[in-house]
Design an enzyme around this catalytic site. Structure first.
Site, PDB file in Angstrom:
ATOM      1  N   CYS A 109      41.566  43.174  46.873  1.00 18.01           N
ATOM      2  CA  CYS A 109      41.147  42.156  45.904  1.00 18.01           C
ATOM      3  C   CYS A 109      42.188  41.865  44.837  1.00 18.01           C
ATOM      4  O   CYS A 109      41.921  41.142  43.897  1.00 18.01           O
ATOM      5  CB  CYS A 109      39.824  42.552  45.256  1.00 18.01           C
ATOM      6  SG  CYS A 109      39.971  43.992  44.193  1.00 18.01           S
ATOM      7  N   ARG A 158      34.384  40.408  38.050  1.00 21.42           N
ATOM      8  CA  ARG A 158      34.963  41.130  36.903  1.00 21.42           C
ATOM      9  C   ARG A 158      34.010  41.006  35.721  1.00 21.42           C
ATOM     10  O   ARG A 158      34.096  40.070  34.932  1.00 21.42           O
ATOM     11  CB  ARG A 158      36.315  40.524  36.526  1.00 21.42           C
ATOM     12  CG  ARG A 158      37.450  40.815  37.478  1.00 21.42           C
ATOM     13  CD  ARG A 158      38.754  40.287  36.888  1.00 21.42           C
ATOM     14  NE  ARG A 158      39.934  40.808  37.558  1.00 21.42           N
ATOM     15  CZ  ARG A 158      40.577  40.181  38.546  1.00 21.42           C
ATOM     16  NH1 ARG A 158      40.150  39.020  38.978  1.00 21.42           N
ATOM     17  NH2 ARG A 158      41.642  40.728  39.084  1.00 21.42           N
ATOM     18  N   GLU A 186      43.389  51.852  43.092  1.00 17.54           N
ATOM     19  CA  GLU A 186      44.464  51.206  42.334  1.00 17.54           C
ATOM     20  C   GLU A 186      45.346  52.230  41.618  1.00 17.54           C
ATOM     21  O   GLU A 186      46.143  51.866  40.773  1.00 17.54           O
ATOM     22  CB  GLU A 186      43.903  50.155  41.357  1.00 17.54           C
ATOM     23  CG  GLU A 186      42.719  50.592  40.564  1.00 17.54           C
ATOM     24  CD  GLU A 186      42.038  49.476  39.758  1.00 17.54           C
ATOM     25  OE1 GLU A 186      42.567  48.371  39.655  1.00 17.54           O
ATOM     26  OE2 GLU A 186      40.951  49.773  39.221  1.00 17.54           O
ATOM     27  N   ASN A 232      47.073  44.772  41.943  1.00 15.82           N
ATOM     28  CA  ASN A 232      47.674  44.442  40.643  1.00 15.82           C
ATOM     29  C   ASN A 232      48.025  45.725  39.896  1.00 15.82           C
ATOM     30  O   ASN A 232      49.120  45.877  39.355  1.00 15.82           O
ATOM     31  CB  ASN A 232      46.707  43.621  39.784  1.00 15.82           C
ATOM     32  CG  ASN A 232      46.246  42.366  40.494  1.00 15.82           C
ATOM     33  OD1 ASN A 232      46.896  41.929  41.429  1.00 15.82           O
ATOM     34  ND2 ASN A 232      45.142  41.799  40.057  1.00 15.82           N
ATOM     35  N   ASP A 233      47.070  46.649  39.856  1.00 17.29           N
ATOM     36  CA  ASP A 233      47.345  47.922  39.184  1.00 17.29           C
ATOM     37  C   ASP A 233      48.098  48.877  40.097  1.00 17.29           C
ATOM     38  O   ASP A 233      49.000  49.584  39.654  1.00 17.29           O
ATOM     39  CB  ASP A 233      46.026  48.566  38.716  1.00 17.29           C
ATOM     40  CG  ASP A 233      45.598  47.999  37.378  1.00 17.29           C
ATOM     41  OD1 ASP A 233      46.459  47.865  36.488  1.00 17.29           O
ATOM     42  OD2 ASP A 233      44.417  47.651  37.234  1.00 17.29           O
ATOM     43  N   HIS A 251      45.703  39.534  32.948  1.00 16.32           N
ATOM     44  CA  HIS A 251      44.386  38.951  33.238  1.00 16.32           C
ATOM     45  C   HIS A 251      44.272  37.488  32.874  1.00 16.32           C
ATOM     46  O   HIS A 251      43.525  36.747  33.489  1.00 16.32           O
ATOM     47  CB  HIS A 251      43.291  39.813  32.618  1.00 16.32           C
ATOM     48  CG  HIS A 251      43.151  41.081  33.380  1.00 16.32           C
ATOM     49  ND1 HIS A 251      43.795  42.227  33.010  1.00 16.32           N
ATOM     50  CD2 HIS A 251      42.538  41.331  34.558  1.00 16.32           C
ATOM     51  CE1 HIS A 251      43.554  43.155  33.911  1.00 16.32           C
ATOM     52  NE2 HIS A 251      42.801  42.653  34.858  1.00 16.32           N
ATOM     53  N   ARG A 260      52.778  46.043  34.428  1.00 16.73           N
ATOM     54  CA  ARG A 260      52.467  44.725  34.981  1.00 16.73           C
ATOM     55  C   ARG A 260      52.669  43.614  33.960  1.00 16.73           C
ATOM     56  O   ARG A 260      52.658  42.442  34.292  1.00 16.73           O
ATOM     57  CB  ARG A 260      51.052  44.708  35.593  1.00 16.73           C
ATOM     58  CG  ARG A 260      49.897  44.738  34.635  1.00 16.73           C
ATOM     59  CD  ARG A 260      48.580  45.076  35.351  1.00 16.73           C
ATOM     60  NE  ARG A 260      47.714  43.934  35.553  1.00 16.73           N
ATOM     61  CZ  ARG A 260      46.489  43.985  36.061  1.00 16.73           C
ATOM     62  NH1 ARG A 260      45.976  45.144  36.472  1.00 16.73           N
ATOM     63  NH2 ARG A 260      45.759  42.913  36.206  1.00 16.73           N
ATOM     64  N   ARG A 292      31.808  44.736  39.840  1.00 14.28           N
ATOM     65  CA  ARG A 292      32.650  45.830  39.339  1.00 14.28           C
ATOM     66  C   ARG A 292      32.207  46.170  37.912  1.00 14.28           C
ATOM     67  O   ARG A 292      32.041  45.277  37.084  1.00 14.28           O
ATOM     68  CB  ARG A 292      34.122  45.432  39.329  1.00 14.28           C
ATOM     69  CG  ARG A 292      34.985  46.561  38.771  1.00 14.28           C
ATOM     70  CD  ARG A 292      36.450  46.281  38.842  1.00 14.28           C
ATOM     71  NE  ARG A 292      36.877  45.293  37.866  1.00 14.28           N
ATOM     72  CZ  ARG A 292      38.112  44.850  37.757  1.00 14.28           C
ATOM     73  NH1 ARG A 292      39.040  45.288  38.588  1.00 14.28           N
ATOM     74  NH2 ARG A 292      38.454  43.960  36.855  1.00 14.28           N
TER      75      ARG A 292
HETATM   76  C1  PEP Z   1      43.731  45.063  40.505  1.00 13.94           C
HETATM   77  O1  PEP Z   1      44.160  45.946  39.727  1.00 13.94           O
HETATM   78  O2  PEP Z   1      44.335  44.696  41.525  1.00 13.94           O
HETATM   79  C2  PEP Z   1      42.464  44.395  40.214  1.00 13.94           C
HETATM   80  C3  PEP Z   1      41.916  43.545  41.056  1.00 13.94           C
HETATM   81  O3  PEP Z   1      41.904  44.655  39.002  1.00 13.94           O
HETATM   82  P1  PEP Z   1      42.374  43.928  37.657  1.00 13.94           P
HETATM   83  O4  PEP Z   1      43.414  42.903  38.015  1.00 13.94           O
HETATM   84  O5  PEP Z   1      41.166  43.309  37.052  1.00 13.94           O
HETATM   85  O6  PEP Z   1      42.931  45.061  36.868  1.00 13.94           O
HETATM   86 MG    MG Z   2      42.869  46.756  38.156  1.00 17.07          MG
END
Ligand code: PEP
Ligand code: MG
Length: 499
Positions: free
Chosen positions: A476, A270, A405, A428-429, A169, A439, A306
């Site tokens: 996203c 977020r 995710e 991302n997740d 993050h 990650r 979110r």
């Molecule tokens: C994701 O997981 O792609 C996402 C947008 O959420 P975050 O990166 O805040 O976990």
């Molecule tokens: Mg996520």
């Protein structure tokens, strides 16, 4: 001149001067434990006149057992913050096991006292970024989202860390501010020194330290070319398809900047960043103010809020969780929200009230089970009913979405799509869970690739399943912002990208 390598490729390209900080500087809290006790004692003495619960908290704080337990954890190798968290859980669990209702309830008091202590400790930490010169590249072993609150981001052109991943993050926040970020650069904080001149070459996976003039010239040319590559927005416009371009935001200022920059809305707000640097949970009223301002900035444009997505790499100082063996597979995001329904309801109420001021939709993160999304919807219903009964103005109709995710949500996409108005795919997740590659771990960064066919196929399947039942799909994750991926994403039929 020498070169440090990273296995984690990125888009980073920047030139700047090193500003090296050590974790000890960032957590210079050890000497302040007695100060934190004194500060917490002062606060509770004042508060104990207002309510008897604070007098009880004061007794807990003054019980020598508390300080002794923290010191025991420290002498066993924990840093002070972790020692307080562990003490909190240990003592609270002891209370919970007592066969007496009154004493069992003291567990929450212990947790609350420790939360106060943590907040005092964190405020006591000095800001190591106080004298950051303009044009700096911050170099550290590891950075956390909360560190970015202490950094003047306008003065930083880059971050280099030994740990972390592209989608941790702190990187996401950095990129949103146009800061080139390179992670997984082994030994960066040891081999780079204050004031070194650095070139960040994300594609080449290297940081060049004190480059010679010829190398500098080459990279200056590359930077000029880089600025000419068609952006995501340009590629979407040229495609002739109606794919909306939203922005991701972490605070109201980001929302305002995105609207000023011409984005069609906010695809991901977020909200957890509102909670990370506070001494306690922001109240419903405080959250309502933030969401209302964001909604007003957006006007007719979509604002996708979110709900809280804490845990894993976004720990909360005031909500210590028990130590998790696998934090990314543990208590995080909607799992925390459904366990702490008081916090969750305050947030949902704030969102419902703010939704009167714009085009707001609500979205739930990390959904795996049908029961989770149904519980979220049921709580939203309860909040609406409570607001209505109190006569508090709020939106009755709010569109509901969920993040896709997890592999479970991919497999059940069609069923989930019937429950919600929209999906937002969080690559991302999703990438870490599909590829079984953390990650944040540079050692498995070669597996952590959102362009892997497994991830792309999952995106295509989710989009097709959702469209069959009329559910909108946004993407996203950081992949949406990668101009090299735009043509591929266009083929997958998404309705919007949020960058
Ligand atoms: C994701 O997981 O792609 C996402 C947008 O959420 P975050 O990166 O805040 O976990
Ligand atoms: Mg996520």
């Amino acid at each position: 001149m020498y070169v440090l390598k990273t296995p984690v490729p990125s888009e980073a390209l920047a030139i700047g001067q090193a500003f090296v900080v050590t974790r000890a500087e960032m957590q210079s809290v050890e000497v302040t434990l007695p100060e934190a006790f004194a500060q917490a004692e002062g606060q509770l003495t004042q508060l104990s006149g207002q309510h008897e619960v604070f007098a009880a908290h004061l007794e807990i704080l003054q019980d020598p057992l508390l300080q002794e337990s923290i010191e025991d954890f420290v002498s066993n190798g924990c840093d002070v913050l972790t020692a307080v968290e562990r003490t909190s859980e240990m003592l609270a669990t002891q209370f919970e096991e007592i066969d007496d209702e009154y004493l069992r309830a003291r567990a929450d008091d212990v947790r609350d006292v420790c939360r106060r202590l943590l907040a005092c400790l964190q405020c006591a930490a000095d800001n190591p970024f106080k004298h950051l010169p303009a044009g700096s590249v911050v170099v550290a072993e590891e950075l956390f989202p909360s560190d970015t609150a202490s950094i003047d981001l306008s003065k930083s052109v880059g971050f280099v860390t030994a740990k972390g991943s592209r989608t941790s993050h702190v990187c996401i926040i950095a990129r949103q501010h146009g800061i080139a970020t390179m992670v997984g650069v082994e030994g960066a904080h040891r081999f780079i020194h204050m004031g070194d001149r650095l070139i960040l070459d994300g594609k080449g996976g290297q940081v060049v330290v004190n480059p010679d003039e010829a190398t500098m010239d080459e990279y200056r040319k590359r930077m000029a070319q880089h600025q000419q590559m068609p952006s995501v927005a340009e590629q979407l416009a040229a495609s002739g398809r109606r794919v909306r371009l939203f922005a991701n935001a972490g605070c109201v200022d980001d929302v305002r900047d995105a609207v000023d920059a011409g984005f069609e809305g906010i695809g991901l707000f977020r909200t957890e960043f509102l909670f990370l640097n506070t001494k306690q949970a922001p109240s419903e009223e405080e959250q309502y103010e933030q969401y209302r301002m964001a909604a007003e900035w957006c006007g007719d444009r979509v604002l996708t809020i979110r709900t809280m997505d804490f845990g894993a790499d976004k720990p909360l100082p005031w909500l210590p969780l028990s130590v998790q063996e696998n934090p990314f597979l543990g208590l995080r995001a909607v799992r925390i929200a459904l366990k702490h329904t008081d916090l969750f309801k305050a947030q949902l109420r704030a969102i419902l009230r703010a939704a009167l001021y714009g085009n707001v939709r609500v979205m739930f993160p990390m959904i795996c089970q049908m029961d989770e999304i149904r519980q979220c919807k049921a709580l939203l219903r309860v909040c609406k009913d409570e607001l209505a009964a109190e006569g508090t103005p709020h939106a009755e109709d709010i569109r509901i979405g969920m993040m896709v995710e997890t592999p479970a949500s991919v497999m059940l996409a069609k069923e989930f799509a019937r429950e919600v108005d929209f999906f937002s795919i969080g690559t991302n997740d999703l990438t870490q869970y599909l590829m079984a590659a953390d990650r944040g771990n540079p050692d498995v960064a070669y597996l952590y690739d959102a362009m892997n066919p497994a991830v792309l196929r999952a995106i295509g399947q989710v989009t097709a399943a959702a469209h069959e039942v009329g559910c909108e799909v946004c993407l996203c994750g950081e992949l949406a912002a990668d101009a090299n991926a735009t043509q591929t994403l266009l083929q997958l039929g998404l309705d919007s990208l949020s960058v």
